[in-house]
Motif scaffolding. Sequence first.
Motif, PDB file in Angstrom:
ATOM      1  N   UNK A  82       0.827  -1.207   0.000  1.00 35.31           N
ATOM      2  CA  UNK A  82       0.000   0.000   0.000  1.00 35.31           C
ATOM      3  C   UNK A  82       0.860   1.255   0.000  1.00 35.31           C
ATOM      4  N   UNK A  83       1.950   1.239   0.742  1.00 39.36           N
ATOM      5  CA  UNK A  83       2.841   2.402   0.774  1.00 39.36           C
ATOM      6  C   UNK A  83       3.496   2.626  -0.582  1.00 39.36           C
ATOM      7  N   UNK A  84       3.912   1.529  -1.244  1.00 43.82           N
ATOM      8  CA  UNK A  84       4.553   1.673  -2.557  1.00 43.82           C
ATOM      9  C   UNK A  84       3.551   2.170  -3.593  1.00 43.82           C
ATOM     10  N   UNK A  85       2.337   1.604  -3.583  1.00 45.04           N
ATOM     11  CA  UNK A  85       1.315   2.047  -4.548  1.00 45.04           C
ATOM     12  C   UNK A  85       0.968   3.509  -4.317  1.00 45.04           C
ATOM     13  N   UNK A  86       0.928   3.935  -3.060  1.00 49.65           N
ATOM     14  CA  UNK A  86       0.649   5.334  -2.751  1.00 49.65           C
ATOM     15  C   UNK A  86       1.704   6.244  -3.366  1.00 49.65           C
ATOM     16  N   UNK A  87       2.987   5.824  -3.283  1.00 48.94           N
ATOM     17  CA  UNK A  87       4.069   6.637  -3.830  1.00 48.94           C
ATOM     18  C   UNK A  87       4.088   6.614  -5.359  1.00 48.94           C
ATOM     19  N   UNK A  88       3.732   5.457  -5.932  1.00 48.63           N
ATOM     20  CA  UNK A  88       3.876   5.307  -7.374  1.00 48.63           C
ATOM     21  C   UNK A  88       2.643   5.753  -8.155  1.00 48.63           C
ATOM     22  N   UNK A  90      -0.053   7.967  -6.946  1.00 47.82           N
ATOM     23  CA  UNK A  90      -0.795   9.137  -6.466  1.00 47.82           C
ATOM     24  C   UNK A  90      -0.516  10.324  -7.385  1.00 47.82           C
ATOM     25  N   UNK A  91      -1.587  10.966  -7.853  1.00 50.60           N
ATOM     26  CA  UNK A  91      -1.467  12.135  -8.737  1.00 50.60           C
ATOM     27  C   UNK A  91      -2.439  13.212  -8.242  1.00 50.60           C
ATOM     28  N   UNK A  92      -2.224  14.425  -8.711  1.00 52.78           N
ATOM     29  CA  UNK A  92      -3.160  15.516  -8.445  1.00 52.78           C
ATOM     30  C   UNK A  92      -2.736  16.397  -7.285  1.00 52.78           C
ATOM     31  N   UNK A  93      -2.852  17.731  -7.469  1.00 51.57           N
ATOM     32  CA  UNK A  93      -2.596  18.718  -6.445  1.00 51.57           C
ATOM     33  C   UNK A  93      -3.705  19.756  -6.492  1.00 51.57           C
ATOM     34  N   UNK A  94      -4.242  20.264  -5.440  1.00 48.51           N
ATOM     35  CA  UNK A  94      -3.923  19.865  -4.062  1.00 48.51           C
ATOM     36  C   UNK A  94      -4.715  18.648  -3.607  1.00 48.51           C
ATOM     37  N   UNK A  95      -5.692  18.157  -4.437  1.00 47.07           N
ATOM     38  CA  UNK A  95      -6.484  16.992  -4.041  1.00 47.07           C
ATOM     39  C   UNK A  95      -5.875  15.755  -4.681  1.00 47.07           C
ATOM     40  N   UNK A  96      -5.305  14.863  -3.880  1.00 48.86           N
ATOM     41  CA  UNK A  96      -4.643  13.693  -4.462  1.00 48.86           C
ATOM     42  C   UNK A  96      -5.664  12.674  -4.944  1.00 48.86           C
ATOM     43  N   UNK A  97      -5.274  11.877  -5.920  1.00 46.70           N
ATOM     44  CA  UNK A  97      -6.092  10.771  -6.440  1.00 46.70           C
ATOM     45  C   UNK A  97      -5.149   9.667  -6.901  1.00 46.70           C
ATOM     46  N   UNK A  98      -5.712   8.491  -7.125  1.00 42.00           N
ATOM     47  CA  UNK A  98      -4.899   7.338  -7.521  1.00 42.00           C
ATOM     48  C   UNK A  98      -5.062   7.102  -9.009  1.00 42.00           C
ATOM     49  N   UNK A  99      -3.903   7.029  -9.733  1.00 38.07           N
ATOM     50  CA  UNK A  99      -3.911   6.748 -11.164  1.00 38.07           C
ATOM     51  C   UNK A  99      -4.105   5.245 -11.352  1.00 38.07           C
ATOM     52  N   UNK A 183     -13.222   3.282   5.306  1.00 38.19           N
ATOM     53  CA  UNK A 183     -13.402   4.161   6.461  1.00 38.19           C
ATOM     54  C   UNK A 183     -12.104   4.342   7.252  1.00 38.19           C
ATOM     55  N   UNK A 184     -11.020   3.766   6.738  1.00 38.48           N
ATOM     56  CA  UNK A 184      -9.726   3.926   7.388  1.00 38.48           C
ATOM     57  C   UNK A 184      -9.351   2.811   8.332  1.00 38.48           C
ATOM     58  N   UNK A 208      -3.130   8.765   1.510  1.00 44.21           N
ATOM     59  CA  UNK A 208      -2.145   9.828   1.325  1.00 44.21           C
ATOM     60  C   UNK A 208      -2.482  10.923   2.319  1.00 44.21           C
ATOM     61  N   UNK A 209      -1.663  11.026   3.331  1.00 40.83           N
ATOM     62  CA  UNK A 209      -1.943  11.903   4.480  1.00 40.83           C
ATOM     63  C   UNK A 209      -3.280  11.471   5.069  1.00 40.83           C
ATOM     64  N   UNK A 210      -4.334  12.287   4.965  1.00 34.05           N
ATOM     65  CA  UNK A 210      -5.636  11.920   5.491  1.00 34.05           C
ATOM     66  C   UNK A 210      -6.601  11.437   4.409  1.00 34.05           C
ATOM     67  N   UNK A 211      -6.186  11.546   3.147  1.00 34.02           N
ATOM     68  CA  UNK A 211      -7.073  11.198   2.049  1.00 34.02           C
ATOM     69  C   UNK A 211      -6.943   9.713   1.724  1.00 34.02           C
ATOM     70  N   UNK A 212      -8.065   8.979   1.693  1.00 34.77           N
ATOM     71  CA  UNK A 212      -8.089   7.559   1.330  1.00 34.77           C
ATOM     72  C   UNK A 212      -8.272   7.465  -0.168  1.00 34.77           C
TER      73      UNK A 212
END
Length: 540
Positions: A82-88, A90-99, A183-184, A208-212
């Motif tokens: 999960x940590x690797x997928x988050x780094x690889x 994650x896109x978008x500023x300031x609202x992150x999203x998963x590619x 829900x975290x 990513x930080x607080x965003x799921x």
Amino acid sequence: MASATATAKPKRGGGGREEDPRGPRPSRFRWLPGSRLGRLIIALNVLGLAILIAGALVLNELRQGLVNARIDSLTTQGELMAAIIDQAATVGEPTPAMDPSNASLALQMLANPKAQRARLFDAQGQPIADSDVVADRVEQRALPPARPRGGQGLSLPRRVRPQGAVAEEARAALRREVGKALLGQHVAGLRRDEDGRRVVSVSIPIQNVQQILGVLTLEANDVDQIIAREREALIPFILIAMAVSLSSSLLLTRLIAQPVRRLARAADRVRLAGARAISLPDLAKRDDELGDLTRSLEDMTQALSERMDAIESFAADVAHEIKNPLTSLRSAVETLDLITEPAARERLLRILKNDVQRLDRLVTDISNASRLDAELSRDNPKPVDLEKLIGDIVGLYQATAKPGEVSVRFVRPTGPESVIVLGREGSLGQVFRNLIDNARSFSPPGGVVEVAVQHGAGRVLATVSDSGPGIPEENLETVFERFYTSRPKGAAFGGNSGLGLSIARQIVEAHGGALKAQNRVVDGQVIGAVFLLILPEVKT
């Protein structure tokens, strides 16, 4: 065995066992070797071992431990992935999203389809990637058997994934698990997959930080295979345990059940075949409880055999002793009608009177002797003041003495302490009466019988002395035999039954003491006899 012979007894009254008209009942374990006790030992050992095997095969605790270990392993892998997928991805500023493309590529690089199944879901719970699809994995299933000739051809396999209630329930369980993860929460546990197999599943939120951003689910379905391998590993130990248990059962049967059966058969021989004693030397040599039991049974039956011999001998002696006065009585009665002289008839009547008295004394002493064992075993020993007991007995003789008869005198012990012994007052009183009567019968008219008591060193010594002719040296021990009635010249015939001294010794020995006879010698001349009675003293 005793149980086998007991069933052959005829019907008896008074609560005795009756023979079963249906014959002996078959044993539940008749197919096992050995006796009933041996079969019971084997059955109980095998039953206990079966319970142990069943408990080992259940493997509840082992299964739970394996599940927990698999959950920990999947959780660790999932958090890293999960940590690797988050780094690889994650896109978008300031609202992150998963590619989705990058996430799928990362999942393809990280997942190991052979060990577990990995699935990726977006923030709305929609599937993005599946390791089974990414790896182009193809499931293989064995074809069903062909139909018989003349049928409708080969049976087609069912769909790869069943679409029934099981699959729908599995998808619903997965959606609930993914929903909790969104829900975290970290969700882990056991559930069923679409194929109905039991899997260990963990769902980890990609955050990513607080965003799921999504959820990563890892599934492993190798728990059942691990448990199966554990069971296979237990098979050698189970076989060894069964062999050991069976060997121990056979050993116990040989060491316990068979010797007990031999003891029962030996007891049956004593009861049915007229044997007098049990004799099993090989079992008596054993240094265990069965050896103790065998020795005790041998001693018990030997004692019973000796008692039976004594009873038979006593009965023969009684018959012989009673026959003598009865013969004399019959001769006197037959002669009485032939004698007309008054003096001769008077002498004959005196003989009849003496024979009747002798017979009465014999019957009384025989009755006392036959009841002696029962009386000694029935009464419990109590402290007895021996000085007071002898004083009362001697006082009774002195009060009933007639002029010219043998007198009785008591020499009391010196010292203020009482002479206490543990015994039965009635039986001890009978001992002293028998000794005094015997001494009086051997003393000359006007003689004195002296009774004395001494004590010390833990014992009591009582003596009864007379002034008669004494006892021949060869008869000092014979006088204690039953019906021994050797009398000196001039003594009245039939005045003694020959049982008094025998009864006295038997009572004394039952009290843990001893009774002996000696002669009183002064300047080389025998001046009488003395009986020595030794008893253990009780300190007050």
